[in-house]
Design a protein around this motif. Sequence first.
Motif, PDB file in Angstrom:
ATOM      1  N   LEU A  63       0.822  -1.210   0.000  1.00  0.00           N
ATOM      2  CA  LEU A  63       0.000   0.000   0.000  1.00  0.00           C
ATOM      3  C   LEU A  63       0.857   1.261   0.000  1.00  0.00           C
ATOM      4  O   LEU A  63       0.389   2.338  -0.376  1.00  0.00           O
ATOM      5  N   VAL A  64       2.116   1.133   0.432  1.00  0.00           N
ATOM      6  CA  VAL A  64       3.034   2.273   0.441  1.00  0.00           C
ATOM      7  C   VAL A  64       3.875   2.296  -0.833  1.00  0.00           C
ATOM      8  O   VAL A  64       4.028   3.332  -1.474  1.00  0.00           O
ATOM      9  N   ARG A  65       4.453   1.151  -1.193  1.00  0.00           N
ATOM     10  CA  ARG A  65       5.242   1.027  -2.432  1.00  0.00           C
ATOM     11  C   ARG A  65       4.941  -0.324  -3.048  1.00  0.00           C
ATOM     12  O   ARG A  65       5.273  -1.374  -2.467  1.00  0.00           O
ATOM     13  N   GLN A  66       4.355  -0.324  -4.223  1.00  0.00           N
ATOM     14  CA  GLN A  66       3.904  -1.570  -4.841  1.00  0.00           C
ATOM     15  C   GLN A  66       5.017  -2.558  -5.182  1.00  0.00           C
ATOM     16  O   GLN A  66       4.766  -3.779  -5.193  1.00  0.00           O
ATOM     17  N   PRO A  67       6.296  -2.154  -5.434  1.00  0.00           N
ATOM     18  CA  PRO A  67       7.327  -3.155  -5.716  1.00  0.00           C
ATOM     19  C   PRO A  67       7.612  -4.106  -4.558  1.00  0.00           C
ATOM     20  O   PRO A  67       8.232  -5.156  -4.761  1.00  0.00           O
ATOM     21  N   THR A  68       7.170  -3.759  -3.344  1.00  0.00           N
ATOM     22  CA  THR A  68       7.414  -4.654  -2.207  1.00  0.00           C
ATOM     23  C   THR A  68       6.558  -5.919  -2.272  1.00  0.00           C
ATOM     24  O   THR A  68       6.581  -6.719  -1.335  1.00  0.00           O
ATOM     25  N   VAL A  69       5.878  -6.123  -3.374  1.00  0.00           N
ATOM     26  CA  VAL A  69       5.133  -7.374  -3.576  1.00  0.00           C
ATOM     27  C   VAL A  69       6.067  -8.580  -3.512  1.00  0.00           C
ATOM     28  O   VAL A  69       5.619  -9.720  -3.306  1.00  0.00           O
ATOM     29  N   TRP A  70       7.386  -8.343  -3.645  1.00  0.00           N
ATOM     30  CA  TRP A  70       8.345  -9.446  -3.559  1.00  0.00           C
ATOM     31  C   TRP A  70       8.284 -10.156  -2.210  1.00  0.00           C
ATOM     32  O   TRP A  70       8.756 -11.304  -2.083  1.00  0.00           O
ATOM     33  N   LEU A  71       7.676  -9.536  -1.196  1.00  0.00           N
ATOM     34  CA  LEU A  71       7.565 -10.180   0.121  1.00  0.00           C
ATOM     35  C   LEU A  71       6.761 -11.477   0.067  1.00  0.00           C
ATOM     36  O   LEU A  71       6.892 -12.329   0.957  1.00  0.00           O
ATOM     37  N   ALA A 103       9.036   1.413 -18.431  1.00  0.00           N
ATOM     38  CA  ALA A 103       9.285   1.362 -19.869  1.00  0.00           C
ATOM     39  C   ALA A 103      10.229   0.221 -20.229  1.00  0.00           C
ATOM     40  O   ALA A 103      10.850   0.242 -21.285  1.00  0.00           O
ATOM     41  N   GLY A 104      10.351  -0.744 -19.364  1.00  0.00           N
ATOM     42  CA  GLY A 104      11.246  -1.872 -19.600  1.00  0.00           C
ATOM     43  C   GLY A 104      12.204  -2.070 -18.441  1.00  0.00           C
ATOM     44  O   GLY A 104      12.543  -1.117 -17.730  1.00  0.00           O
ATOM     45  N   ALA A 105      12.640  -3.296 -18.232  1.00  0.00           N
ATOM     46  CA  ALA A 105      13.512  -3.623 -17.114  1.00  0.00           C
ATOM     47  C   ALA A 105      14.894  -3.006 -17.303  1.00  0.00           C
ATOM     48  O   ALA A 105      15.356  -2.807 -18.425  1.00  0.00           O
ATOM     49  N   ASN A 106      15.550  -2.700 -16.189  1.00  0.00           N
ATOM     50  CA  ASN A 106      16.921  -2.191 -16.206  1.00  0.00           C
ATOM     51  C   ASN A 106      17.839  -3.311 -15.748  1.00  0.00           C
ATOM     52  O   ASN A 106      17.987  -3.569 -14.548  1.00  0.00           O
ATOM     53  N   LEU A 107      18.481  -3.969 -16.690  1.00  0.00           N
ATOM     54  CA  LEU A 107      19.279  -5.159 -16.394  1.00  0.00           C
ATOM     55  C   LEU A 107      20.609  -4.844 -15.732  1.00  0.00           C
ATOM     56  O   LEU A 107      21.356  -5.769 -15.373  1.00  0.00           O
ATOM     57  N   ALA A 108      20.909  -3.545 -15.536  1.00  0.00           N
ATOM     58  CA  ALA A 108      22.125  -3.176 -14.811  1.00  0.00           C
ATOM     59  C   ALA A 108      21.934  -3.292 -13.302  1.00  0.00           C
ATOM     60  O   ALA A 108      22.916  -3.259 -12.552  1.00  0.00           O
ATOM     61  N   MET A 153      13.568  -9.476  -4.125  1.00  0.00           N
ATOM     62  CA  MET A 153      13.663  -8.017  -4.108  1.00  0.00           C
ATOM     63  C   MET A 153      14.464  -7.518  -5.302  1.00  0.00           C
ATOM     64  O   MET A 153      14.075  -6.529  -5.952  1.00  0.00           O
ATOM     65  N   LEU A 154      15.553  -8.185  -5.627  1.00  0.00           N
ATOM     66  CA  LEU A 154      16.371  -7.788  -6.759  1.00  0.00           C
ATOM     67  C   LEU A 154      15.569  -7.901  -8.064  1.00  0.00           C
ATOM     68  O   LEU A 154      15.671  -7.040  -8.946  1.00  0.00           O
ATOM     69  N   GLY A 155      14.759  -8.946  -8.172  1.00  0.00           N
ATOM     70  CA  GLY A 155      13.913  -9.091  -9.350  1.00  0.00           C
ATOM     71  C   GLY A 155      12.913  -7.949  -9.471  1.00  0.00           C
ATOM     72  O   GLY A 155      12.707  -7.402 -10.561  1.00  0.00           O
ATOM     73  N   ALA A 156      12.310  -7.564  -8.340  1.00  0.00           N
ATOM     74  CA  ALA A 156      11.340  -6.467  -8.357  1.00  0.00           C
ATOM     75  C   ALA A 156      12.012  -5.147  -8.704  1.00  0.00           C
ATOM     76  O   ALA A 156      11.436  -4.315  -9.431  1.00  0.00           O
ATOM     77  N   LEU A 157      13.232  -4.913  -8.203  1.00  0.00           N
ATOM     78  CA  LEU A 157      13.941  -3.678  -8.506  1.00  0.00           C
ATOM     79  C   LEU A 157      14.399  -3.635  -9.962  1.00  0.00           C
ATOM     80  O   LEU A 157      14.442  -2.570 -10.584  1.00  0.00           O
ATOM     81  N   THR A 158      14.736  -4.784 -10.518  1.00  0.00           N
ATOM     82  CA  THR A 158      15.198  -4.839 -11.899  1.00  0.00           C
ATOM     83  C   THR A 158      14.084  -4.486 -12.871  1.00  0.00           C
ATOM     84  O   THR A 158      14.337  -3.931 -13.949  1.00  0.00           O
ATOM     85  N   VAL A 159      12.855  -4.797 -12.527  1.00  0.00           N
ATOM     86  CA  VAL A 159      11.722  -4.481 -13.398  1.00  0.00           C
ATOM     87  C   VAL A 159      11.601  -2.970 -13.601  1.00  0.00           C
ATOM     88  O   VAL A 159      11.147  -2.508 -14.647  1.00  0.00           O
ATOM     89  N   ASN A 160      12.014  -2.180 -12.605  1.00  0.00           N
ATOM     90  CA  ASN A 160      11.954  -0.726 -12.711  1.00  0.00           C
ATOM     91  C   ASN A 160      12.937  -0.237 -13.770  1.00  0.00           C
ATOM     92  O   ASN A 160      14.077  -0.695 -13.832  1.00  0.00           O
ATOM     93  N   THR A 161      12.508   0.697 -14.591  1.00  0.00           N
ATOM     94  CA  THR A 161      13.369   1.247 -15.631  1.00  0.00           C
ATOM     95  C   THR A 161      14.529   2.047 -15.047  1.00  0.00           C
ATOM     96  O   THR A 161      15.591   2.136 -15.652  1.00  0.00           O
ATOM     97  N   GLN A 162      14.339   2.619 -13.856  1.00  0.00           N
ATOM     98  CA  GLN A 162      15.361   3.452 -13.230  1.00  0.00           C
ATOM     99  C   GLN A 162      16.180   2.634 -12.223  1.00  0.00           C
ATOM    100  O   GLN A 162      15.622   2.016 -11.324  1.00  0.00           O
ATOM    101  N   CYS A 163      17.498   2.658 -12.386  1.00  0.00           N
ATOM    102  CA  CYS A 163      18.408   1.974 -11.461  1.00  0.00           C
ATOM    103  C   CYS A 163      19.028   3.027 -10.555  1.00  0.00           C
ATOM    104  O   CYS A 163      20.166   3.460 -10.756  1.00  0.00           O
TER     105      CYS A 163
END
Length: 459
Positions: A200-208, A267-272, A390-400
Amino acid sequence: MIESAPHPSPEQSADAFFGRSGFASRPFIILVIAFLFLVFPVIVWGLDNTAQSYDQNHHHLVVIRQATASLTGATDSTPIWTLLRDYPSATSPGYHLFLAGFDAIGLGNVVTLRLISSLFGLGLLITVWSILRRRIDDWTALCFVAPLLCSPYFLSGSIWLTTDVPAIGFVTLALGSLLFVEPSSAQRMRSGIFSALAILVRQPTVWLIAPIFLSGLIGRQRRMWDRSRNEWLCFLCSIALPLIVLGWLIALWGGIMPPAYRTLHNAGANLAMPAFALSLLALWGLPWTIASGALSIFRSASEMRWMILGAVLGILCATLTPTTFDQSAGRWAGPLWGVVALAPSIGQRSVIFLILAPIGGIFLAAILRSAVRNAQTYGAAVLGVSCAAMLGALTVNTQCWERYVDLPMLALLPLMVVLGLRPTDHTQQRRVRISCAVLTVAQLGLSLWMVYYRSTFMA
């Protein structure tokens, strides 16, 4: 069978939290006073000259004001359900609605809202400290929390109105119910509730969902199909609650991001990101890994394969995708990216990551294997899956961006390191305290420039 420590009795739990070694202890009081000293003066007298203050004034505070107007029925306000479909923030609306409630009852002064929001930061510190002290003494736990306390991303997130710190606070609350001892049905249910709040605060935490699900599959003293109906119900509910929240957000937005921010963040995953995260682990994990003696496990020939696996993982992450500084590609924002921008590269692969990522991979393998050898296989499995998810969820974000990794790393890495510590080994704990002091000084040095200088002199 997965090993786990015995459950403490209710009496032991009460003594641990409220006795002389609990919240009345000097380490706890020092922790609270240090937080107030580092955070409150900037809230009351500081300037808005940081990246987080920009996010506050142009995104989060705007959403809070809009939500307040909608909730109070102000003239020309947008109906609340219309507002929630698209608003000027990339994160879930829970944090904004919470503070809008205070704004609606007359506590909407920016300083007041920031003071209220800062309590999420204090709660995060207390949560991590409380989890750590289940295995180590209060003073050592305080040392482990000190680098997080002095982190520029923690301090900025506690001083200004942003969602990073509250989200990690709920993450640690969720994981705290799963570590060290196999959770009861009530603890697993509590973990599911905190996971839903984190989303509810940040949706990427769905990795929990991943560690909650794993905790339900391993560590039982009997077969899965022998569990009671109540155990199955709590397990399924702990998974369903965060999924329901995520499903509601997707239905609300038509995707995993508010429409206005899909181009920037979706806009696409950031693989870095994997290479960046392992490189940051190499920097922040170095003092703890050496001091805890985790690298000593590689003296065994049978353990060397894990070191090699970690190094290979880091090399692959650093070589398979471009890792040079490039703002248009989302590879920017943070001190480490600043160093990368100045360093040489080979075929668009930063030399910094080519060196640090394999070291980070070795450190990660060492920390997890050290926990396994210390009869903490269950906790190592939960935290290992948490890191991967968590790393998978962060990688989905376009911004690293560095702040996406730095804050959760400083909150969760101590939990991983402490699994490999021997509570009776005073020499080891003395070395760890020294390493914590080194890391704390490094974090405070960054904060002096990124938080205090900018919020004091850069008018």
